[in-house]
Write an enzyme that holds these catalytic residues in place. Structure first.
Site, mmCIF file in Angstrom:
data_model
loop_
_atom_site.group_PDB
_atom_site.id
_atom_site.type_symbol
_atom_site.label_atom_id
_atom_site.label_comp_id
_atom_site.label_asym_id
_atom_site.label_seq_id
_atom_site.Cartn_x
_atom_site.Cartn_y
_atom_site.Cartn_z
ATOM 1 N N GLY A 198 56.634 14.490 -12.634
ATOM 2 C CA GLY A 198 57.109 14.105 -11.298
ATOM 3 C C GLY A 198 56.019 13.410 -10.511
ATOM 4 O O GLY A 198 55.735 13.739 -9.368
ATOM 5 N N GLY A 224 56.025 11.709 -3.753
ATOM 6 C CA GLY A 224 55.763 12.997 -3.132
ATOM 7 C C GLY A 224 54.483 13.675 -3.588
ATOM 8 O O GLY A 224 53.414 13.060 -3.711
ATOM 9 N N ILE A 225 54.614 14.968 -3.857
ATOM 10 C CA ILE A 225 53.454 15.813 -4.166
ATOM 11 C C ILE A 225 52.797 15.391 -5.487
ATOM 12 O O ILE A 225 51.569 15.362 -5.606
ATOM 13 C CB ILE A 225 53.920 17.288 -4.219
ATOM 14 N N GLY A 226 53.626 15.042 -6.477
ATOM 15 C CA GLY A 226 53.094 14.641 -7.779
ATOM 16 C C GLY A 226 52.276 13.359 -7.684
ATOM 17 O O GLY A 226 51.187 13.257 -8.269
ATOM 18 N N SER A 240 57.877 27.369 -4.999
ATOM 19 C CA SER A 240 58.164 27.172 -3.575
ATOM 20 C C SER A 240 58.281 28.522 -2.884
ATOM 21 O O SER A 240 58.737 29.503 -3.490
ATOM 22 C CB SER A 240 59.481 26.413 -3.409
ATOM 23 N N TYR A 258 68.616 26.484 -6.035
ATOM 24 C CA TYR A 258 67.234 25.984 -5.934
ATOM 25 C C TYR A 258 66.268 27.170 -5.773
ATOM 26 O O TYR A 258 65.251 27.250 -6.459
ATOM 27 C CB TYR A 258 67.110 25.017 -4.757
HETATM 28 N N1 LIG Z 1 58.835 18.767 -0.518
HETATM 29 C C1 LIG Z 1 58.723 20.043 -0.217
HETATM 30 O O1 LIG Z 1 58.736 20.446 0.967
HETATM 31 C C2 LIG Z 1 58.563 21.071 -1.304
HETATM 32 C C3 LIG Z 1 58.358 22.415 -0.909
HETATM 33 C C4 LIG Z 1 58.197 23.373 -1.909
HETATM 34 C C5 LIG Z 1 58.214 22.998 -3.237
HETATM 35 N N2 LIG Z 1 58.411 21.696 -3.581
HETATM 36 C C6 LIG Z 1 58.425 21.347 -5.025
HETATM 37 O O2 LIG Z 1 57.547 20.264 -5.232
HETATM 38 C C7 LIG Z 1 57.927 19.581 -6.434
HETATM 39 C C8 LIG Z 1 57.857 18.084 -6.183
HETATM 40 O O3 LIG Z 1 58.807 17.755 -5.186
HETATM 41 P P1 LIG Z 1 58.591 16.610 -4.100
HETATM 42 O O4 LIG Z 1 58.883 17.233 -2.795
HETATM 43 O O5 LIG Z 1 57.313 15.903 -4.303
HETATM 44 O O6 LIG Z 1 59.866 15.694 -4.457
HETATM 45 P P2 LIG Z 1 60.070 14.148 -4.782
HETATM 46 O O7 LIG Z 1 59.332 13.283 -3.830
HETATM 47 O O8 LIG Z 1 61.549 14.005 -4.882
HETATM 48 O O9 LIG Z 1 59.412 13.970 -6.238
HETATM 49 C C9 LIG Z 1 60.038 14.437 -7.398
HETATM 50 C C10 LIG Z 1 59.388 13.809 -8.622
HETATM 51 O O10 LIG Z 1 60.050 14.342 -9.784
HETATM 52 C C11 LIG Z 1 60.521 13.261 -10.585
HETATM 53 N N3 LIG Z 1 61.772 13.671 -11.235
HETATM 54 C C12 LIG Z 1 62.936 14.005 -10.636
HETATM 55 N N4 LIG Z 1 63.855 14.296 -11.552
HETATM 56 C C13 LIG Z 1 63.274 14.141 -12.762
HETATM 57 C C14 LIG Z 1 63.711 14.270 -14.088
HETATM 58 N N5 LIG Z 1 64.982 14.616 -14.389
HETATM 59 N N6 LIG Z 1 62.828 14.046 -15.090
HETATM 60 C C15 LIG Z 1 61.561 13.675 -14.812
HETATM 61 N N7 LIG Z 1 61.077 13.544 -13.583
HETATM 62 C C16 LIG Z 1 61.924 13.754 -12.565
HETATM 63 C C17 LIG Z 1 60.725 12.102 -9.622
HETATM 64 O O11 LIG Z 1 60.591 10.834 -10.256
HETATM 65 P P3 LIG Z 1 61.801 9.963 -10.862
HETATM 66 O O12 LIG Z 1 62.887 9.969 -9.821
HETATM 67 O O13 LIG Z 1 61.178 8.621 -11.097
HETATM 68 O O14 LIG Z 1 62.201 10.633 -12.123
HETATM 69 C C18 LIG Z 1 59.531 12.303 -8.674
HETATM 70 O O15 LIG Z 1 58.374 11.752 -9.252
HETATM 71 C C19 LIG Z 1 59.316 20.132 -6.815
HETATM 72 O O16 LIG Z 1 59.154 21.036 -7.892
HETATM 73 C C20 LIG Z 1 59.762 20.866 -5.556
HETATM 74 O O17 LIG Z 1 60.634 21.940 -5.861
HETATM 75 C C21 LIG Z 1 58.602 20.709 -2.643
#
Ligand SMILES: NC(=O)c1ccc[n+]([C@@H]2O[C@H](COP(=O)([O-])OP(=O)(O)OC[C@H]3O[C@@H](n4cnc5c(N)ncnc54)[C@H](OP(=O)(O)O)[C@@H]3O)[C@@H](O)[C@H]2O)c1
Length: 283
Positions: A14, A18-20, A143, A169
Site C-alpha cells: 500500500g 497515504g501512510i504507505g 488501527s 473494518y
Molecule cells: N487513514 C487513517 O486514519 C487510518 C487510521 C488507522 C489505520 N489506518 C490503516 O492504514 C493503512 C493505510 O491506509 P491509508 O489511510 O494510508 O489509506 P490509502 O491512502 O487509501 O492507502 C491505501 C494503500 O493501499 C493500496 N491498496 C488498496 N487496496 C489494495 C489491494 N487490493 N492490493 C494492494 N494494494 C492495495 C492502495 O494502492 P492502490 O489503490 O494503488 O492499490 C494504497 O497504496 C490501512 O491498513 C488502514 O487500515 C488508517
C-alpha cells in the site's frame, strides 16, 4: 536496529498513497532500498518517481499486485523473495474499508481478504527472506478502531446478520493486532513484529466508500494528521521498538495497550490456525 548502516531493504504494501507512501519516502530519505506493492502500475510509477526525486535515493521500486487475492499475494511474495533474498523490514499496510459486502474472485469477504489474509499471506511468503537478514522486523498497520471489536471465530467474513462496513473494518483491525501476537510467538530471536495505530490520518482511506460515509470521512480528515506525521510514528516503531517488546502494540509511535480482546492468546492462536487453513484451501 540503527538507521545508518545502509542499504537495507524494506517492502511496504500500500505504498502509492497515504501512510504507505509517506513511510516509503521516509525510509528512502534514510537511505533504505524501498520496494513498494500496490495495485495500480501508474500510481506505482508515480510513487517511484516522486520518492526518488524527493529523497535523492534511486533505490526505489514498485511491484503491482492485488493483495486481496491470496494467489496473487503468494505470487508477488515468491517473486520478491527471489529478487531480494534478504529483506530487513516488511510493513504490512495495504488496507481499506468497504461499505457494501463483496467477495473477491476467490470467494473471501473483501475487507477480511485485504486487511487480514493479505497480511498473513505476504508475511508467510517473505519469512525466508526476513530470516536471512541479521535482524528483521515486520510492522503491521492496525488501527485504534479495533477497540470495542469482539471477534466471532465462526463469522470472520461477516456472513451472519446484516453487513456493517465499519464493524467489519474494526474486526479486521483487531485481527491485525492478534496476528502480530501470534506471529511474535513464532519468530526466531533475529526477528520482531509490532502492531500499530498510525493516528487518524488524512489519506485516500474510505474514498471508494458509499456517499454518506465518504463525505463524513472527508470532513473528519480536515482535522486529521498529515501522512508524513503518521509515517514518523511508523518509522519509530519499525526502527526503534525494543526487541523485547516484540508482539506489542503502539499508538502513534508510543507503546500502548490494545483492547482486552486483542490481548487474548487463545483468540490469536485460533485466528492464526483458521487463517492458515483458509490460505491452504486456495493453494
Ligand atoms: N487513514 C487513517 O486514519 C487510518 C487510521 C488507522 C489505520 N489506518 C490503516 O492504514 C493503512 C493505510 O491506509 P491509508 O489511510 O494510508 O489509506 P490509502 O491512502 O487509501 O492507502 C491505501 C494503500 O493501499 C493500496 N491498496 C488498496 N487496496 C489494495 C489491494 N487490493 N492490493 C494492494 N494494494 C492495495 C492502495 O494502492 P492502490 O489503490 O494503488 O492499490 C494504497 O497504496 C490501512 O491498513 C488502514 O487500515 C488508517
Amino acid at each position: 536496529m540503527s538507521e545508518n548502516t545502509t542499504p537495507r531493504l524494506a517492502i511496504i504494501s500500500g505504498c502509492t498513497s497515504g501512510i504507505g507512501f509517506a513511510t516509503a519516502l521516509g525510509l528512502a530519505r534514510l537511505g533504505w532500498h524501498v520496494v513498494g506493492i500496490a495495485r495500480s502500475p501508474s500510481r506505482g510509477q508515480r510513487m517511484t518517481e516522486v520518492v526518488r526525486a524527493q529523497s535523492g535515493n534511486p533505490h526505489v521500486s514498485f511491484h503491482a499486485a492485488d493483495l486481496s487475492l491470496v494467489r496473487e499475494t503468494q505470487a508477488i511474495g515468491r517473486r520478491l523473495r527471489a529478487l531480494y533474498p534478504q529483506v530487513d523490514l516488511l510493513i504490512n499496510n495495504a488496507g481499506g474499508i468497504f461499505t457494501k459486502r463483496t467477495e473477491t474472485a476467490e470467494g473471501f469477504e473483501t475487507t477480511f481478504a485485504l486487511n487480514h489474509l493479505g497480511y498473513q499471506t505476504l508475511t508467510g511468503e517473505l519469512i525466508p527472506a526476513l530470516a536471512a537478514a541479521p535482524a528483521a522486523r515486520i510492522v503491521n498497520v492496525a488501527s485504534a478502531a479495533h477497540h470495542g471489536a469482539i471477534l466471532q471465530l465462526d463469522d470472520l467474513q461477516a456472513m451472519q446478520g446484516r453487513y456493517h462496513g465499519w464493524r467489519q473494518y474494526q474486526h479486521t483491525k483487531l485481527m491485525n493486532v492478534l496476528f502480530t501476537r501470534a506471529l511474535a510467538a513464532r519468530l526466531p530471536a533475529t526477528m520482531q513484529t509490532y502492531g500499530l495505530h498510525p493516528g487518524f490520518v488524512a489519506t485516500q482511506f474510505g474514498s471508494s466508500a458509499a456517499a454518506p460515509w465518504r463525505w463524513l470521512l472527508r470532513a473528519m480528515m480536515l482535522v486529521a494528521l498529515r501522512p508524513a506525521d503518521a509515517a514518523r510514528g511508523v518509522l519509530t516503531v519499525a526502527l526503534h521498538a525494543p526487541p523485547a517488546l516484540s508482539g506489542s502494540y503502539y499508538d502513534r509511535g508510543r507503546l500502548a495497550t490494545p483492547s482486552p480482546e486483542a490481548q487474548r492468546d487463545d483468540l490469536a492462536e485460533a485466528l492464526w490456525q483458521q487463517t492458515e487453513a483458509l490460505i491452504a484451501q486456495v493453494i
